[in-house]
Design an enzyme around this catalytic site. Structure first.
Site, PDB file in Angstrom:
ATOM      1  N   PRO A   9       0.828  -1.345  -0.232  1.00 37.98           N
ATOM      2  CA  PRO A   9      -0.100  -0.004  -0.040  1.00 37.98           C
ATOM      3  C   PRO A   9       0.688   1.229  -0.079  1.00 37.98           C
ATOM      4  CG  PRO A   9      -0.263  -1.301   2.039  1.00 37.98           C
ATOM      5  CD  PRO A   9       0.227  -2.043   1.321  1.00 37.98           C
ATOM      6  N   ASN A  10       0.635   2.176  -0.980  1.00 36.24           N
ATOM      7  CA  ASN A  10       0.868   3.432  -0.990  1.00 36.24           C
ATOM      8  C   ASN A  10       2.182   3.634  -1.620  1.00 36.24           C
ATOM      9  OD1 ASN A  10      -1.146   4.955   0.502  1.00 36.24           O
ATOM     10  ND2 ASN A  10      -0.611   4.061   2.370  1.00 36.24           N
ATOM     11  N   ARG A  17       4.478  12.108  -3.550  1.00 37.84           N
ATOM     12  CA  ARG A  17       4.470  12.577  -2.139  1.00 37.84           C
ATOM     13  C   ARG A  17       5.326  12.150  -1.450  1.00 37.84           C
ATOM     14  NH1 ARG A  17       0.671  16.320  -2.127  1.00 37.84           N
ATOM     15  NH2 ARG A  17       0.201  15.891   0.208  1.00 37.84           N
ATOM     16  N   TYR A  22      10.677   9.106   1.296  1.00 42.23           N
ATOM     17  CA  TYR A  22      11.130   7.881   0.201  1.00 42.23           C
ATOM     18  C   TYR A  22      11.561   8.340  -0.882  1.00 42.23           C
ATOM     19  CZ  TYR A  22       7.803   5.826   3.621  1.00 42.23           C
ATOM     20  OH  TYR A  22       7.283   5.169   4.935  1.00 42.23           O
ATOM     21  N   ASN A  73       7.853  -5.677  -1.125  1.00 38.87           N
ATOM     22  CA  ASN A  73       7.765  -4.762  -0.076  1.00 38.87           C
ATOM     23  C   ASN A  73       6.331  -4.589   0.704  1.00 38.87           C
ATOM     24  OD1 ASN A  73       7.684  -2.321   1.625  1.00 38.87           O
ATOM     25  ND2 ASN A  73       8.670  -1.140   0.140  1.00 38.87           N
ATOM     26  N   ALA A  76       3.192  -1.055   4.754  1.00 38.80           N
ATOM     27  CA  ALA A  76       2.745  -1.085   6.376  1.00 38.80           C
ATOM     28  C   ALA A  76       2.146  -2.401   6.522  1.00 38.80           C
ATOM     29  CB  ALA A  76       1.575  -0.172   6.296  1.00 38.80           C
ATOM     30  N   HIS A  79       4.129  -4.934   9.167  1.00 41.52           N
ATOM     31  CA  HIS A  79       3.947  -4.758  10.437  1.00 41.52           C
ATOM     32  C   HIS A  79       2.796  -5.448  11.023  1.00 41.52           C
ATOM     33  CE1 HIS A  79       7.289  -2.239   9.497  1.00 41.52           C
ATOM     34  NE2 HIS A  79       6.339  -1.261   9.001  1.00 41.52           N
ATOM     35  N   ASP A  86       1.449 -16.025   6.107  1.00 39.71           N
ATOM     36  CA  ASP A  86       0.949 -17.251   5.909  1.00 39.71           C
ATOM     37  C   ASP A  86       0.944 -17.620   4.452  1.00 39.71           C
ATOM     38  OD1 ASP A  86       0.521 -17.310   8.622  1.00 39.71           O
ATOM     39  OD2 ASP A  86      -1.428 -17.404   8.162  1.00 39.71           O
ATOM     40  N   GLU A  97      12.450  -9.683   1.172  1.00 41.26           N
ATOM     41  CA  GLU A  97      11.647  -8.696   1.552  1.00 41.26           C
ATOM     42  C   GLU A  97      12.428  -7.403   1.570  1.00 41.26           C
ATOM     43  OE1 GLU A  97      10.379  -9.077   5.945  1.00 41.26           O
ATOM     44  OE2 GLU A  97       9.880  -6.854   6.061  1.00 41.26           O
ATOM     45  N   HIS A  99      12.601  -3.005   2.070  1.00 41.37           N
ATOM     46  CA  HIS A  99      12.147  -1.747   2.692  1.00 41.37           C
ATOM     47  C   HIS A  99      13.185  -0.782   2.128  1.00 41.37           C
ATOM     48  CE1 HIS A  99       9.051  -3.531   4.979  1.00 41.37           C
ATOM     49  NE2 HIS A  99       9.780  -4.410   5.490  1.00 41.37           N
ATOM     50  N   LEU A 100      12.706   0.461   1.670  1.00 44.66           N
ATOM     51  CA  LEU A 100      13.215   1.849   1.052  1.00 44.66           C
ATOM     52  C   LEU A 100      13.941   2.286   2.504  1.00 44.66           C
ATOM     53  CD1 LEU A 100      10.318   2.924  -0.909  1.00 44.66           C
ATOM     54  CD2 LEU A 100      12.794   2.707  -1.719  1.00 44.66           C
ATOM     55  N   SER A 101      13.216   2.346   3.248  1.00 42.77           N
ATOM     56  CA  SER A 101      13.761   3.062   4.702  1.00 42.77           C
ATOM     57  C   SER A 101      14.335   2.278   5.710  1.00 42.77           C
ATOM     58  CB  SER A 101      12.739   3.923   5.455  1.00 42.77           C
ATOM     59  OG  SER A 101      11.787   3.159   5.778  1.00 42.77           O
ATOM     60  N   ARG A 106      12.918   4.023  12.700  1.00 41.96           N
ATOM     61  CA  ARG A 106      11.976   4.843  12.623  1.00 41.96           C
ATOM     62  C   ARG A 106      10.944   4.443  13.878  1.00 41.96           C
ATOM     63  NH1 ARG A 106       9.105   4.450   6.852  1.00 41.96           N
ATOM     64  NH2 ARG A 106       8.098   6.398   7.910  1.00 41.96           N
ATOM     65  N   ARG A 110       7.195  -0.086  13.642  1.00 43.28           N
ATOM     66  CA  ARG A 110       7.871  -0.327  12.223  1.00 43.28           C
ATOM     67  C   ARG A 110       8.938  -1.204  12.359  1.00 43.28           C
ATOM     68  NH1 ARG A 110       5.502   3.207   8.684  1.00 43.28           N
ATOM     69  NH2 ARG A 110       5.193   5.249   9.417  1.00 43.28           N
TER      70      ARG A 110
END
Ligand code: CA2
Length: 157
Positions: A9-10, A17, A22, A73, A76, A79, A86, A97, A99-101, A106, A110
């Protein structure tokens, strides 16, 4: 061989944005770079982004019999989602997996990934370059799996 890249998501908002958090690169540009690595290694790649947990679960299930590895990725859902964890465990395909950050630098919520225990590896804090590293890592895993399969077939002859 085929790799499916799943974006949570996002992430469709990348480069549009919150560039301070990011970065300024768009998701399509990240995917174009990944496509190039795939091409250079004779590998097919499919990209999928969804804001919906169930759609991500469906996509992971579709990888069964269609893909050899997953780069994900979960955003959200990293977490919170037992369902995505599963699904990855159920398909038994190697997953990385991304993650950019650096999620450990953080907010506390997270720091925990429910997805990491069912993945072959986790790359974080490297910005968009993390996806590049994930492609290289997944190609290495797939080559190792192919070599093991080949050795087993030859041993049975
Ligand atoms: O660092 C990452 O890659 C994250 O997976 C990004 C998620 C966040 O919830 C995770 O904790 C860490 C958020 C993705 C949101 O992406 C946006 C991009 C541009 C504008 C707004 C959100």
């Amino acid at each position: 061989m085929k790799i499916t890249v799943i974006q949570g998501p996002n992430l469709n908002m990348l480069g549009i944005r919150e560039q301070g958090v990011y970065g300024s690169i768009k998701l399509d540009d990240i995917h174009a770079q990944m496509e190039q690595i795939a091409k250079q290694n004779n590998i097919e790649v499919e990209f999928f982004q969804s804001n919906l947990e169930g759609e991500i679960v469906d996509k992971i299930q579709e990888c069964l019999g269609d893909s050899d590895g997953i780069v994900i990725n979960p955003a959200a859902y990293t977490h919170t989602s037992i369902a995505i964890r599963d699904a990855i465990a159920a398909v038994s395909l190697p997953a990385i997996e991304v993650h950019l950050s650096n999620i450990h630098q953080r907010e506390e919520f997270r720091h925990k990934s429910l997805i990491a225990p069912v993945c072959a590896g986790q790359i974080l804090g490297m910005g968009p370059y993390g996806y590049h590293l994930a492609m290289i890592g997944m190609i290495q895993i797939l080559n190792e799996v192919a070599a093991i399969k080949k050795a087993r077939t030859e041993a049975q002859k």
